[in-house]
Motif scaffolding. Structure first.
Motif, PDB file in Angstrom:
ATOM      1  N   LYS A 186      65.150 112.758 -71.950  1.00  0.00           N
ATOM      2  CA  LYS A 186      66.508 111.830 -71.720  1.00  0.00           C
ATOM      3  C   LYS A 186      67.330 112.753 -70.727  1.00  0.00           C
ATOM      4  O   LYS A 186      67.600 114.027 -70.762  1.00  0.00           O
ATOM      5  CB  LYS A 186      67.108 111.581 -72.981  1.00  0.00           C
ATOM      6  CG  LYS A 186      66.356 110.488 -73.872  1.00  0.00           C
ATOM      7  CD  LYS A 186      67.159 110.364 -75.004  1.00  0.00           C
ATOM      8  CE  LYS A 186      66.406 109.402 -76.015  1.00  0.00           C
ATOM      9  NZ  LYS A 186      66.089 108.134 -75.581  1.00  0.00           N
ATOM     10  N   LYS A 187      68.167 111.997 -69.817  1.00  0.00           N
ATOM     11  CA  LYS A 187      69.004 112.496 -68.847  1.00  0.00           C
ATOM     12  C   LYS A 187      70.270 112.967 -69.757  1.00  0.00           C
ATOM     13  O   LYS A 187      70.968 111.986 -70.422  1.00  0.00           O
ATOM     14  CB  LYS A 187      69.278 111.536 -67.646  1.00  0.00           C
ATOM     15  CG  LYS A 187      70.098 112.361 -66.795  1.00  0.00           C
ATOM     16  CD  LYS A 187      70.623 111.391 -65.661  1.00  0.00           C
ATOM     17  CE  LYS A 187      71.546 111.974 -64.733  1.00  0.00           C
ATOM     18  NZ  LYS A 187      71.721 110.957 -63.411  1.00  0.00           N
ATOM     19  N   SER A 193      69.274 115.946 -65.338  1.00  0.00           N
ATOM     20  CA  SER A 193      70.723 116.227 -65.929  1.00  0.00           C
ATOM     21  C   SER A 193      71.382 117.058 -65.360  1.00  0.00           C
ATOM     22  O   SER A 193      71.185 117.869 -64.279  1.00  0.00           O
ATOM     23  CB  SER A 193      70.300 117.003 -67.365  1.00  0.00           C
ATOM     24  OG  SER A 193      69.363 116.323 -68.069  1.00  0.00           O
ATOM     25  N   ALA A 234      73.704 108.316 -67.523  1.00  0.00           N
ATOM     26  CA  ALA A 234      72.970 109.289 -68.348  1.00  0.00           C
ATOM     27  C   ALA A 234      72.455 108.474 -69.680  1.00  0.00           C
ATOM     28  O   ALA A 234      73.032 107.445 -69.922  1.00  0.00           O
ATOM     29  CB  ALA A 234      73.811 110.406 -68.678  1.00  0.00           C
ATOM     30  N   ASP A 235      71.475 109.101 -70.327  1.00  0.00           N
ATOM     31  CA  ASP A 235      71.033 108.656 -71.763  1.00  0.00           C
ATOM     32  C   ASP A 235      71.938 109.231 -72.690  1.00  0.00           C
ATOM     33  O   ASP A 235      72.192 108.429 -73.564  1.00  0.00           O
ATOM     34  CB  ASP A 235      69.690 109.060 -71.965  1.00  0.00           C
ATOM     35  CG  ASP A 235      68.716 108.261 -70.746  1.00  0.00           C
ATOM     36  OD1 ASP A 235      68.703 107.070 -70.456  1.00  0.00           O
ATOM     37  OD2 ASP A 235      67.741 109.175 -70.200  1.00  0.00           O
ATOM     38  N   ILE A 236      72.506 110.342 -72.370  1.00  0.00           N
ATOM     39  CA  ILE A 236      73.178 111.221 -73.508  1.00  0.00           C
ATOM     40  C   ILE A 236      74.484 111.693 -72.604  1.00  0.00           C
ATOM     41  O   ILE A 236      74.190 112.451 -71.762  1.00  0.00           O
ATOM     42  CB  ILE A 236      72.398 112.266 -74.156  1.00  0.00           C
ATOM     43  CG1 ILE A 236      71.275 111.720 -74.882  1.00  0.00           C
ATOM     44  CG2 ILE A 236      73.327 112.804 -75.310  1.00  0.00           C
ATOM     45  CD1 ILE A 236      70.302 112.488 -75.471  1.00  0.00           C
ATOM     46  N   TYR A 237      75.466 111.717 -73.233  1.00  0.00           N
ATOM     47  CA  TYR A 237      76.716 112.355 -72.673  1.00  0.00           C
ATOM     48  C   TYR A 237      77.398 113.352 -73.675  1.00  0.00           C
ATOM     49  O   TYR A 237      77.427 113.316 -74.825  1.00  0.00           O
ATOM     50  CB  TYR A 237      77.829 111.425 -72.656  1.00  0.00           C
ATOM     51  CG  TYR A 237      77.514 110.345 -71.549  1.00  0.00           C
ATOM     52  CD1 TYR A 237      77.878 110.351 -70.186  1.00  0.00           C
ATOM     53  CD2 TYR A 237      76.686 109.097 -72.069  1.00  0.00           C
ATOM     54  CE1 TYR A 237      77.452 109.156 -69.305  1.00  0.00           C
ATOM     55  CE2 TYR A 237      76.615 108.145 -71.425  1.00  0.00           C
ATOM     56  CZ  TYR A 237      76.641 108.072 -69.617  1.00  0.00           C
ATOM     57  OH  TYR A 237      76.418 107.263 -69.118  1.00  0.00           O
ATOM     58  N   ASP A 277      73.679 108.522 -82.868  1.00  0.00           N
ATOM     59  CA  ASP A 277      74.374 107.954 -81.865  1.00  0.00           C
ATOM     60  C   ASP A 277      75.400 108.946 -81.209  1.00  0.00           C
ATOM     61  O   ASP A 277      75.987 108.866 -80.211  1.00  0.00           O
ATOM     62  CB  ASP A 277      74.719 106.325 -81.976  1.00  0.00           C
ATOM     63  CG  ASP A 277      73.536 105.598 -81.420  1.00  0.00           C
ATOM     64  OD1 ASP A 277      72.988 105.535 -80.370  1.00  0.00           O
ATOM     65  OD2 ASP A 277      73.020 104.951 -82.512  1.00  0.00           O
ATOM     66  N   THR A 317      75.423 108.855 -77.152  1.00  0.00           N
ATOM     67  CA  THR A 317      74.321 108.285 -76.550  1.00  0.00           C
ATOM     68  C   THR A 317      74.741 107.118 -75.655  1.00  0.00           C
ATOM     69  O   THR A 317      76.022 106.747 -75.583  1.00  0.00           O
ATOM     70  CB  THR A 317      73.230 107.301 -77.624  1.00  0.00           C
ATOM     71  OG1 THR A 317      73.975 106.543 -78.292  1.00  0.00           O
ATOM     72  CG2 THR A 317      72.688 108.526 -78.592  1.00  0.00           C
ATOM     73  N   ARG A 318      74.012 106.688 -74.757  1.00  0.00           N
ATOM     74  CA  ARG A 318      74.539 105.830 -73.731  1.00  0.00           C
ATOM     75  C   ARG A 318      74.981 104.363 -74.536  1.00  0.00           C
ATOM     76  O   ARG A 318      75.636 103.821 -74.349  1.00  0.00           O
ATOM     77  CB  ARG A 318      73.312 105.100 -72.555  1.00  0.00           C
ATOM     78  CG  ARG A 318      73.855 104.085 -71.901  1.00  0.00           C
ATOM     79  CD  ARG A 318      72.763 103.572 -70.875  1.00  0.00           C
ATOM     80  NE  ARG A 318      72.245 104.795 -70.225  1.00  0.00           N
ATOM     81  CZ  ARG A 318      70.728 104.435 -69.400  1.00  0.00           C
ATOM     82  NH1 ARG A 318      70.466 103.275 -69.386  1.00  0.00           N
ATOM     83  NH2 ARG A 318      70.540 105.536 -68.486  1.00  0.00           N
ATOM     84  N   ARG A 319      74.322 103.894 -75.646  1.00  0.00           N
ATOM     85  CA  ARG A 319      74.588 102.997 -76.375  1.00  0.00           C
ATOM     86  C   ARG A 319      75.952 102.997 -77.180  1.00  0.00           C
ATOM     87  O   ARG A 319      76.851 102.268 -77.115  1.00  0.00           O
ATOM     88  CB  ARG A 319      73.667 102.806 -77.637  1.00  0.00           C
ATOM     89  CG  ARG A 319      73.944 101.431 -78.451  1.00  0.00           C
ATOM     90  CD  ARG A 319      72.769 101.276 -79.537  1.00  0.00           C
ATOM     91  NE  ARG A 319      72.635 101.967 -80.810  1.00  0.00           N
ATOM     92  CZ  ARG A 319      72.603 101.702 -81.802  1.00  0.00           C
ATOM     93  NH1 ARG A 319      72.469 100.395 -82.295  1.00  0.00           N
ATOM     94  NH2 ARG A 319      72.668 102.516 -82.641  1.00  0.00           N
ATOM     95  N   GLU A 360      78.501 102.694 -74.185  1.00  0.00           N
ATOM     96  CA  GLU A 360      78.667 101.323 -73.667  1.00  0.00           C
ATOM     97  C   GLU A 360      79.567 100.560 -74.856  1.00  0.00           C
ATOM     98  O   GLU A 360      80.334  99.566 -74.565  1.00  0.00           O
ATOM     99  CB  GLU A 360      77.280 100.630 -73.680  1.00  0.00           C
ATOM    100  CG  GLU A 360      76.331 101.132 -72.552  1.00  0.00           C
ATOM    101  CD  GLU A 360      77.298 100.691 -71.218  1.00  0.00           C
ATOM    102  OE1 GLU A 360      77.912  99.630 -71.001  1.00  0.00           O
ATOM    103  OE2 GLU A 360      77.288 101.652 -70.143  1.00  0.00           O
TER     104      GLU A 360
END
Length: 320
Positions: A2-3, A41, A92-95, A122, A167-169, A172
């Motif tokens: 994951k990015k 990343s 990104a996928d993860i911040y 998450d 996470t991106r979820r 968002e």
């Protein structure tokens, strides 16, 4: 893989940035090498309207390596706005959000990644083990503040600031909270997704000065209370009932003295009561005014941040 994007809000951090850049570059390369993060990343610095050489140092790092990216905000939007700019204006996928002084231990990031990748979380909160490094005053006021927030009904993670992984979820979902009066420590738990906590020891600042002096900390503390609790407004109502109750006793006392053909106590008692009631009225009006001011700010829907320029980033929203 994951990015991962590590977001560091910066405001006049020229003294500490060289050490931060070196540390974060080493950490990210290690994560990529161990296949814990995708090769794409990045470490993203968000310059929140700095007036020193912060942007110059960040720009030089970005030109040297694609591992670094940067956002420059058009002015100072505040720490919370800079964090959102980094998350909302990068892909990104993860911040991860962490302060540029790295007093929060970035070596916890691999452990935080494990909670997301292996345990399906998450949100992962970076939480301080203790406050031994703080002064007695700061330690005592922090404990009091967290207890007060709990009493007022806020769901907040004890000893957690703004060092977290999402996470991106989760990010968002965070976008569905349109508040302009930001207090992310209380907003993020409202998302409700599975979360975990990773503990660390906070280290002293190695260079530069803190960007959160007592005045700023008090403003952030009040922001947290007034944004997420209506208890202060209910206290105004409660004080009104108490004052009315006391007034009835005072009226009864006056009637009793009149019936006994006595004299009412002189100016000292009169001035004391007038002062007490006037103070309560002004305090009540002040609390109500604070809430009205927040409504005033919210209804105007001004941008949380405006991006002036960016380096090593794909095009996304510049205004949010």
């Amino acid at each position: 893989m994951k990015k991962l994007v590590v977001i560091l809000p910066c405001y006049n951090e020229e003294d500490v940035l060289p050490q931060t850049i070196k540390k974060m570059e080493s950490l990210l390369k290690e994560l990529i090498k161990n296949k814990k993060a995708a090769p794409s990343s990045q470490v993203c610095f968000v310059d929140d309207g700095s007036r020193d050489n912060t942007w110059k140092i960040i720009s030089a790092a970005c030109r040297r390596s694609k591992l670094f990216a940067a956002l420059k905000l058009s002015r100072n939007f505040g720490h919370q706005g800079a964090i959102l700019a980094g998350m909302y204006d990068t892909a990104a996928d993860i911040y991860v959000t962490i302060d540029a002084d790295l007093q929060d231990n970035p070596d916890c990031i691999p452990q935080m990644l494990d909670e997301i990748v292996n345990n399906g979380c998450d949100v992962v909160y970076g939480v301080r083990n203790s406050r031994k490094s703080d002064s007695f005053f700061k330690r005592a006021t922090a404990h009091f503040y967290y207890r007060l927030l709990k009493i007022l009904g806020l769901n907040i993670v004890y000893n957690h600031a703004d060092f977290r992984m999402m996470t991106r979820r989760a990010v968002e979902t965070l976008k569905q909270f349109p508040e302009r009066n930001l207090f992310l420590r209380a907003i993020v738990p409202l998302i409700g997704f599975k979360s975990a906590q990773v503990y660390y020891e906070r280290t002293p600042r190695t260079a530069g000065e803190t960007k959160y002096p007592l005045k700023s900390m008090m403003a952030l503390a009040w922001n947290g209370i007034s944004n997420f609790s209506i208890v202060p407004l209910r206290l105004v109502t409660f004080m009104g009932f108490v004052v009315c109750f006391i007034s009835l006793f005072f009226i009864a006392y006056v009637i009793y003295r009149w019936s006994q053909q006595g004299t009412i106590v002189g100016w000292a008692s009169t001035v004391t009561i007038i002062t007490l009631f006037s103070g309560l009225q002004l305090l009540s009006l002040g609390i109500i005014g604070e809430y009205l001011a927040k409504v005033f700010v919210e209804v105007k829907q001004r941008p949380l941040f405006i991006v002036e320029s960016k380096i090593n980033l794909t095009e996304t929203n510049d205004v949010y």
